[in-house]
Scaffold this motif. Structure first.
Motif, short mmCIF file in Angstrom:
data_model
loop_
_atom_site.label_atom_id
_atom_site.label_comp_id
_atom_site.label_asym_id
_atom_site.label_seq_id
_atom_site.Cartn_x
_atom_site.Cartn_y
_atom_site.Cartn_z
N ARG A 516 0.85 -1.12 0.02
CA ARG A 516 0.03 0.02 -0.02
C ARG A 516 0.72 1.23 -0.01
O ARG A 516 0.47 2.36 -0.62
CB ARG A 516 -0.86 0.00 1.14
N PRO A 535 -15.94 8.98 4.62
CA PRO A 535 -16.60 7.90 4.07
C PRO A 535 -18.30 7.94 3.94
O PRO A 535 -18.69 6.83 3.98
CB PRO A 535 -16.10 6.66 4.63
N GLY A 599 -8.53 3.93 0.50
CA GLY A 599 -9.43 4.11 1.75
C GLY A 599 -10.39 2.72 1.59
O GLY A 599 -10.31 2.13 0.76
N LEU A 600 -11.17 2.50 2.63
CA LEU A 600 -12.20 1.39 2.94
C LEU A 600 -13.37 1.95 2.11
O LEU A 600 -14.08 3.04 2.26
CB LEU A 600 -12.30 1.21 4.19
N THR A 602 -17.71 0.15 1.92
CA THR A 602 -18.61 -0.61 2.84
C THR A 602 -19.47 -1.64 1.68
O THR A 602 -20.08 -0.92 0.86
CB THR A 602 -19.39 -0.10 3.60
N GLN A 633 -15.29 -5.00 4.13
CA GLN A 633 -14.98 -3.56 3.80
C GLN A 633 -13.48 -3.41 3.12
O GLN A 633 -12.49 -3.46 3.74
CB GLN A 633 -14.69 -2.65 5.22
N PRO A 634 -13.47 -3.84 1.86
CA PRO A 634 -12.23 -3.93 1.18
C PRO A 634 -11.51 -2.30 0.96
O PRO A 634 -12.54 -1.44 0.99
CB PRO A 634 -12.54 -4.31 -0.18
N ARG A 635 -10.22 -2.58 0.72
CA ARG A 635 -9.47 -1.15 0.54
C ARG A 635 -9.50 -0.95 -0.89
O ARG A 635 -8.93 -1.82 -1.53
CB ARG A 635 -8.04 -1.36 1.48
N HIS A 636 -9.77 0.13 -1.48
CA HIS A 636 -9.85 0.54 -2.79
C HIS A 636 -8.80 1.52 -3.13
O HIS A 636 -8.50 2.39 -1.74
CB HIS A 636 -11.24 0.99 -3.38
N ASP A 729 -9.76 -2.37 -6.72
CA ASP A 729 -9.68 -2.91 -5.35
C ASP A 729 -8.31 -3.35 -4.99
O ASP A 729 -7.67 -4.27 -5.55
CB ASP A 729 -10.50 -4.30 -5.47
N ASP A 731 -6.90 -4.29 -2.27
CA ASP A 731 -6.74 -5.63 -1.41
C ASP A 731 -6.37 -6.85 -2.64
O ASP A 731 -5.84 -7.72 -2.37
CB ASP A 731 -8.06 -5.91 -0.65
#
Length: 839
Positions: A516, A535, A599-600, A602, A633-636, A729, A731
């Motif tokens: 990251r 968010p 960031g995350l 939902t 809650q993946p990190r994009h 995405d 992650d």
């Protein structure tokens, strides 16, 4: 919390020479952060004036002013009467008034000078309470014979020209401190004075240490009924009710009380209200006064019932929730939301003669939830939700009764109500060596015991350990680390050295964390600027993006208590909020902007989850159920840009950003962590249907999209035309990278380049052709580059020509025939997969 220094002097010893800054520094030493120092804004000459002449003069606009001659003694340097224009009419010849002369300064840095008005030169001002910062009364000027009626000895000594600043307390300073949620007892002068005495080592006079008159019998009937206690804790565990009869509710509050309420930031209203507010600010115990004549029966404390409403004192009709704790009349008519705000039906007014004073102890969680549910934050709710001292309830009611009797002329009933029982604070086993281990300084056992005793704890030395019982006003003390913090702050946080912790061997950043950080540095190196947005978004944003009704991105989590009503849901895409940041920058003059955010998001809605009881760790199945119910809650990482990608200069004109730029930025994300991302033409909102690509990882899984935003989306969001964006995405890309990529070995063998042009149907994506070429070329293919696209008569309508450069390298020098054979294999693979024809 505002703490007037003169009031503080009545509760503890304060150096007579101490200024506001000194008092603030003393409080900071024990952890109370200074917010501001108020007072001292009025500078002289502010003097006593005696009205000698008052001549009313009607003006052309219908307004009547008074041309006055005022005796200000020698304060004006001549001893002659001062001519002053005044628009108020509540004074007469012979009255003593407050006069500020030219050169004086009022609050707000308003300097007084002699100026011509209404045909006269007015050399000063006769002041009202509002103008001097003594209250909000602007109906008339201050007449000292009335304003100082409760200070006859001061009034008798006044003569024209005397300095009024010390008389009116305008030289007094007030220290405003920031009270953290765990120090609710400091939302009172009692708590502030206790902390000041603790810091300075001076005696403390507890204002709650008063004689509470014993009840001669049961007073007004009160019933405590709680159908839904929170975690087994009743909403009200103590209720004190006292009755005062025959008071004059219209009687004015004493000047000293009004002044103190003003100094702490409250507005004086009426005697009954002022008394309850004064006691609250002194002791920290909120009170409420009811008109006894408006009560039809016993007071019952219970939870609200479905459909009940209450018109609160702010004239808002509120629909009550079954979790709200209410004060009711006979169990039927709601009178107040307990600990938050009273209702209008039982309000004390000028006709009230009999008053019931309520002092109760309410559960902090219940009050906090009601306050947030109704978006109603009051002085009472701020104290109850932080924890009020249950041992001070009866003393607070007694003090309020005494003040009402003294200043309202009433008589207190001998009978009183005091029901319920409050649990005593639990004793905490405490190792006296714990502060030294936690803080890293030497705290001798004797110092630990003395400190805990000074803050009000009861300490029993049982040999190796201590048994510490916190005082009733400190509900925040619940375990050993809490007590360690007290020991550290009383000695002084400034005594704790700054020490950089030593990293433990064998630990460091995980692969995901390193990846990251690499992505963030890579995007910044391309010229993009990293931003961070909240968010939270709304369904209107989904409409603006053109999502279909069944788009899964519309399914999200709705907040029960959003920061903004306009953004009540969690974002499912970073573009939901990043595009607002882009628009804001463009609207403020930044025409060429490129932003990115990591960031995350939902993904999906939340399922109903069980509410486990508090105070104990839930069972493993319950914890698993809660964990499973939380949405992913993946990190994009998202990118948005508008304006010029290349500014105009000597090299030529500017070049606007286009989809190739944003696709290049996305490819750079993958390249930076060793993942070759594929792109293929696609359609997805909110992108332009002909200028959008799907981004995939090796294996074909789509991880995001990039391209130009749809023109309608740009118009709805007020973005520049041809704005480009991307979101992937992160992650999933990091997971595809596996372990860190090892650098490839450099080859000393020469490369062999060969070009090929293939004609395919217009609808065939270039990425599909490239994949087919790469599949057929074999392992010796080092790189494949699309360098030209041609459409025209030579290839026919509905067709296009794609020109690729293939670069081969092997462990030995390749011959021309070998390179040609590899090229032919690649072309055959493309022809088989896409129907391509070589030009």
């Amino acid at each position: 919390m505002r703490a007037p220094i003169e009031w503080l002097r009545e509760l503890t010893e304060v150096d007579p020479q101490a200024k506001g800054a000194d008092v603030a520094a003393t409080l900071v030493r024990v952890g109370l952060e200074e917010e501001d120092i108020l007072g001292g804004e009025v500078t002289g000459p502010l003097v006593v004036g005696k009205v000698l002449e008052r001549t009313p003069e009607e003006q052309k606009n219908g307004k009547t002013i008074n041309w006055c001659q005022v005796d200000v003694g020698a304060a004006n340097g001549t001893g002659e009467p001062q001519g002053i224009v005044c628009g108020a009419h509540n004074f007469d010849v012979g009255d003593l008034v407050a006069v500020i002369l030219p050169g004086g300064v009022l609050p707000g840095n308003f300097e007084i000078s002699a100026r011509k008005t209404y045909g006269h030169v007015s050399a000063g001002m006769i002041c009202s309470a509002l103008e001097l910062g003594l209250g909000e009364d602007h109906d008339g000027i201050i007449v000292l014979t009335e304003y100082l009626a409760d200070r006859p000895e001061v009034l008798a000594a006044l003569t024209p020209g005397d300095d009024l600043i010390p008389v009116l307390g305008l030289d007094a300073e007030t220290v405003e401190v920031n009270v953290t949620p765990d120090r609710g007892y400091c939302l009172s002068m009692r708590g502030i004075a206790r902390e000041y005495a603790l810091s300075e080592g001076t005696p403390f006079v507890d204002p709650a240490d008063i004689v509470v008159a014993p009840a001669t019998g049961p007073g007004h009937e009160v019933r405590l009924v709680d159908e839904a206690p929170v975690d087994g804790v009743p909403g009200c565990d103590r209720f004190v009710a006292r009755v005062v009869r025959g008071i004059d509710a219209s009687a004015p509050s004493p000047t000293w009380m009004r002044r103190r309420l003003t100094e702490v930031g409250m507005r004086p209203i009426s005697l009954a209200v002022d008394v309850t507010n004064y006691v609250m600010m002194l002791l920290g115990q909120p009170l409420h006064a009811y008109d006894l004549a408006k009560l039809g029966g016993a007071i019952e404390v219970r939870r609200a019932r479905a459909g009940e409403t209450l018109m609160t004192l702010d004239d808002v009709e509120r629909t009550l929730d079954p979790a709200d704790l209410l004060i009711t009349d006979g169990g039927t008519t709601p009178l107040a939301i307990a600990g938050v705000m009273g209702g209008a039906t039982s309000e004390v007014d000028e006709t009230t003669t009999d008053v019931l004073v309520e002092a109760a102890h309410f559960d902090s969680v219940t009050v906090a939830r009601s306050s947030r549910r109704h978006r109603l934050t009051t002085e009472a709710s701020k104290r109850f939700e932080r924890g009020v001292d249950p041992a001070v309830t009866a003393a607070a009611a007694q003090l309020a009764v005494d003040l009402l009797v003294e200043h309202g002329g009433g008589t207190a009933d001998d009978a009183a109500t005091d029901i319920g029982s409050v649990a005593e604070p639990a004793a905490i086993p405490f190792d006296p060596a714990l502060p030294s281990r936690y803080i890293g300084l030497d705290y001798p056992r004797d110092e630990v015991v003395e400190t805990l005793t000074r803050i009000g704890c009861t300490v029993v030395d049982s040999g190796e350990s201590l048994l510490v019982t916190p005082p009733t006003w400190r509900p925040d003390l619940g375990d050993g680390p809490d007590l360690v913090e007290e020991v550290a702050r009383v000695r002084g946080y400034d005594q704790i050295p700054s020490v950089v912790p030593r990293a433990t061997a064998g630990r460091g950043l995980t692969h995901g964390q390193r990846a990251r950080r690499t992505v963030a540095r890579t995007l910044a190196a391309t010229g993009l600027v990293e931003v961070l947005s909240y968010p939270f978004t709304s369904s209107e944003r989904h409409d603006a993006f053109g999502y279909s009704a069944d788009d899964p991105r519309r399914t999200t989590v709705r907040l029960a208590n959003p920061l903004q009503d306009e953004a009540p849901i969690m974002r499912t895409s970073i573009l939901d909020t990043l595009l607002d940041t882009l628009r804001r920058n463009v609207s403020r003059g930044h025409r060429d902007v490129g932003l990115y955010e990591i960031g995350l998001v939902t993904a999906g809605g939340i399922t109903p989850l069980p509410l486990p009881p508090g105070g104990v760790l839930p069972a493993a199945p319950t914890l698993q159920q809660i964990t499973d119910g939380v949405p992913p809650q993946p990190r994009h990482v998202a990118i948005a840009a508008a304006g010029a990608a290349l500014a105009a200069g000597p090299h030529g004109p500017a070049r606007s950003v286009d989809p190739t730029d944003v696709v290049g930025w996305v490819r750079a994300i993958g390249d930076s962590i060793g993942v070759e991302l594929g792109v293929e033409a696609a359609q997805r909102e909110p992108f332009h249907p002909g200028r959008c690509v799907a981004v995939s990882v090796p294996g074909g899984a789509v991880v995001g999209h990039a391209g130009e935003l749809h023109p309608k989306v740009c118009s709805r969001l007020e973005l520049p035309e041809r704005t480009v964006a991307a979101e992937v995405d992160l992650d999933a890309i990091v997971a595809a990278s596996g372990e860190p990529v090892k650098p490839a070995q450099l080859s000393t063998q020469p490369v062999a380049n060969t070009d090929v042009a293939l004609v395919v149907d217009e609808g065939v994506p270039a990425a599909v052709v490239a994949a087919a070429l790469r599949s057929g070329a074999g392992d010796d293919l080092e790189s494949l580059t699309l360098f030209d696209v041609y459409r025209g008569d030579q290839v026919g309508e509905g067709r296009k020509s794609l020109a690729y450069r293939l670069t081969f390298r092997s462990g030995r020098t390749l011959t021309t025939d070998e390179v040609s054979a590899l090229r032919d294999r690649a072309v055959a693979s493309a022809a088989s997969a896409t129907g391509a024809q070589q030009r």
